[in-house]
Design an enzyme around this catalytic site. Structure first.
Site, PDB file in Angstrom:
ATOM      1  N   LEU A 123       1.120  -1.208   0.243  1.00 35.62           N
ATOM      2  CA  LEU A 123       0.156  -0.310  -0.506  1.00 35.62           C
ATOM      3  C   LEU A 123       0.520   1.264   0.031  1.00 35.62           C
ATOM      4  O   LEU A 123       0.651   2.460  -0.204  1.00 35.62           O
ATOM      5  CB  LEU A 123      -0.991  -0.003   1.253  1.00 35.62           C
ATOM      6  N   ILE A 128       1.197   2.939  -3.304  1.00 36.95           N
ATOM      7  CA  ILE A 128       0.109   3.411  -4.016  1.00 36.95           C
ATOM      8  C   ILE A 128       0.274   5.044  -3.011  1.00 36.95           C
ATOM      9  O   ILE A 128       0.487   6.224  -3.314  1.00 36.95           O
ATOM     10  CB  ILE A 128      -0.562   3.023  -3.369  1.00 36.95           C
ATOM     11  N   GLU A 129       0.191   5.328  -1.624  1.00 34.99           N
ATOM     12  CA  GLU A 129       0.555   6.214  -0.837  1.00 34.99           C
ATOM     13  C   GLU A 129       0.900   7.500  -1.168  1.00 34.99           C
ATOM     14  O   GLU A 129       0.847   8.264  -1.176  1.00 34.99           O
ATOM     15  CB  GLU A 129      -0.190   6.090   0.455  1.00 34.99           C
ATOM     16  N   SER A 130       2.720   6.565  -1.108  1.00 37.44           N
ATOM     17  CA  SER A 130       3.514   7.665  -0.503  1.00 37.44           C
ATOM     18  C   SER A 130       4.493   7.121  -1.587  1.00 37.44           C
ATOM     19  O   SER A 130       5.710   8.035  -1.681  1.00 37.44           O
ATOM     20  CB  SER A 130       3.341   8.025   0.653  1.00 37.44           C
ATOM     21  N   TYR A 143      -8.032   3.568  -6.378  1.00 39.23           N
ATOM     22  CA  TYR A 143      -7.278   3.362  -5.565  1.00 39.23           C
ATOM     23  C   TYR A 143      -6.973   1.849  -5.988  1.00 39.23           C
ATOM     24  O   TYR A 143      -5.712   1.418  -5.769  1.00 39.23           O
ATOM     25  CB  TYR A 143      -7.700   3.668  -4.237  1.00 39.23           C
TER      26      TYR A 143
END
Length: 551
Positions: free
Chosen positions: A163, A166-168, A271
């Site tokens: 994850l 995707i986030e950072s 997402y």
């Protein structure tokens, strides 16, 4: 985890060195050229000798001073432990440590696959950017082992370890336009809910260990609410309340309530497909022309507890790492000093952890040259600088105080530590330090006016030399609004301006003169204040007070 005893006892340092070397033997097998056999023997003999001396010294101290013996550990040697599995022996030289971490990650995939155009869009995006994927995976290699360990320990699908891609893009310093921060992109309020402290000295949303714990806590909570990982991930991105409302909306309409059936913002719709695309990339890199860097199945970093405050610059120097590498593992630091009470451990690559402990044991001089100071009253930065013995410019720079601002009482400032000080910053300040500023301007007084026929927000702002946005805000109207004749207008002016306005009103009343606006109409501050007759020959009413001295 390696327990670090007092840093001021050479014998303890030598015993600790033995502990760290033993940890290396049990965990990481260094290349032969880095640690020749003769050198190993010399190090072991020296460390054993020092450990014996330390034990003898401790025994003598215990015999002569029972109170001291009760407060000091009997031995400086501590066995290394895995912070996630403290009861198990660390053995990074085992066969399991040679397993490819990517393979371990793939075996734990358990979230149902999606196959939609948005997934294909994500695959094409990453496949077209192999350099970007290489940078992401190389950066993530520092953290992935720890995250996979945490995920598996909780019995969660290992897709969740992806994850942060995707986030950072696995950047723990990342900050979004909405003020989400860290590798897992926590908003301030959500971070506080999951016990990620955010204060003057640190922001745990960026802390590698703390933010991973909080993110998996949150994802576990969301899965418990929805019973579906796709919905849990949507809620992580969009908010649990938003997903619940979308589900209820579909239920009322008799529609399905799965992830693909809900109406969501574009970002949330994309997402989970984006995570699926990364999952496919990891599962079948050759299908997309991608080469993943090899990852060994063992920790990249060690946790080294610290017992005293220490400057970041000194820690970087003693560890022998670059400032950039230090910050990738310890990104939560907001100031140039690490407070032992708030951040009791450093994360360092294995070899650098060894170097840090060797060097800190022989370091001469203070460990920290900075400390915390709480402003007793609201102060101008120049006055605060004078009280703590700093130049004002330096105080402003290190504490990020902008021009024309005062430091409010109770604010915590970073200031130089006295060379004779032996006290570290207290846990209360380390955990609760705040910085609060207030504009450096005279007190404002409320002035009430009556609008003329042509008064607008802009004309009132020009008349009183304030901004239209201020006038609009004070009167809860838009910046382009026009006031109705006779409507009460509120402005806030500096006290001198208020006194000058009041004097002008009184003078106008005495002389029977009505002050005109730029449009030739009577001023709203002194409407018909004259004692003469109006244009129709009728006597004017007495002037109304326009200035009210209210805060």
């Amino acid at each position: 985890m390696i327990s670090l005893p007092s840093l001021r006892r050479p014998a303890s340092f030598a015993a600790l060195l033995l502990s760290l070397w033993l940890a290396g033997c049990a965990t990481v097998a260094p290349p032969a050229e880095e640690l020749p056999e003769d050198d190993v023997s010399d190090i072991v003999r020296a460390a054993e000798s020092a450990a014996s001396a330390a034990a003898a010294s401790a025994s003598a101290a215990a015999a002569s001073s029972p109170a001291s013996a009760a407060s000091e550990p009997a031995s400086a040697v501590a066995a290394p432990i895995d912070p996630l599995r403290p009861d198990e022996k660390v053995d990074l030289g085992s066969a399991a440590a040679t397993v490819d971490l990517w393979s371990r990650l793939r075996r734990g995939f358990a979230i149902p696959d999606l196959d939609t155009p948005l997934v294909q869009k994500g695959e094409q995006y990453y496949a077209a950017r192999p350099d970007y994927v290489q940078r992401m995976t190389t950066r993530g290699s520092r953290y992935l082992f720890h995250i996979v360990e945490e995920v598996e320990r909780r019995g969660m699908p290992t897709e969740l370890a992806l994850l942060p891609f995707i986030e950072s893009a696995f950047n723990p310093q990342a900050v979004s336009s909405a003020k989400a921060s860290g590798m897992w992109q926590f908003m301030p309020a959500t971070g506080k809910y999951f016990e990620l402290r955010q204060n003057v000295f640190r922001d745990d949303r960026r802390d590698v260990l703390a933010s991973t714990r909080a993110a998996l806590d949150y994802l576990g909570k969301l899965y418990g609410m929805f019973g579906d990982w796709h919905l849990a991930l949507a809620a992580y991105n969009w908010g649990e309340g938003s997903v619940q409302r979308a589900i209820r909306r579909n239920q009322r309409r008799g529609l399905p309530t799965d992830y693909l059936s809900l109406r969501m913002p574009d970002e949330t719709q994309y997402y989970v497909p984006k995570l699926q695309a990364v999952k496919n990339l990891v599962a079948r890199p050759s299908d997309f022309g991608i080469t993943l860097p090899p990852l060994e199945n063992h920790p990249y970093f060690l946790s080294v507890p610290i017992e005293r405050d220490i400057d970041v610059a000194l820690a970087v120097s003693l560890a022998g790492v670059s400032r950039e590498e230090f910050q990738t593992l310890n990104p939560q630091m907001n100031k140039p000093v690490i407070l032992a009470a708030g951040t009791p451990q450093l994360l360092l690559p294995y070899d650098n952890a060894s170097q840090f402990i060797r060097n800190i044991g022989s370091h001469q001089g203070p460990l920290a040259t900075w400390t915390a100071w709480v402003a007793p009253t609201t102060l101008h930065p120049s006055e605060a600088a004078k009280r703590v013995g700093m130049e004002e410019a330096e105080l402003r720079e290190v504490n990020k105080i902008p021009p024309s601002m005062l430091v409010r009482a109770g604010s915590t400032l970073l200031v130089p530590r006295a060379s004779t000080s032996r006290s570290d910053v207290s846990p209360h300040i380390a955990d609760n330090a705040v910085m609060s500023l207030t504009p450096d301007q005279p007190p404002l007084r409320r002035v009430s006016l009556r609008a003329g026929k042509r008064d607008t927000v802009a004309s009132v702002a020009r008349r009183y030399k304030v901004s239209p946005s201020q006038v609009a805000n004070w009167n809860q109207v838009s910046a382009g609004a026009r006031f109705k004749p006779g409507q009460t207008i509120v402005v806030y002016l500096a006290q001198k301006a208020v006194r000058g306005k009041a004097a002008s009103v009184r003078a106008g009343a005495r002389k029977g003169v009505v002050k005109a606006t730029s449009a030739g109409k009577a001023s709203s501050g002194s409407r018909k204040a004259a004692s003469g007759k109006t244009a129709k020959g009728k006597k004017a009413a007495p002037a109304k007070k326009s200035v009210k001295n209210k805060r």
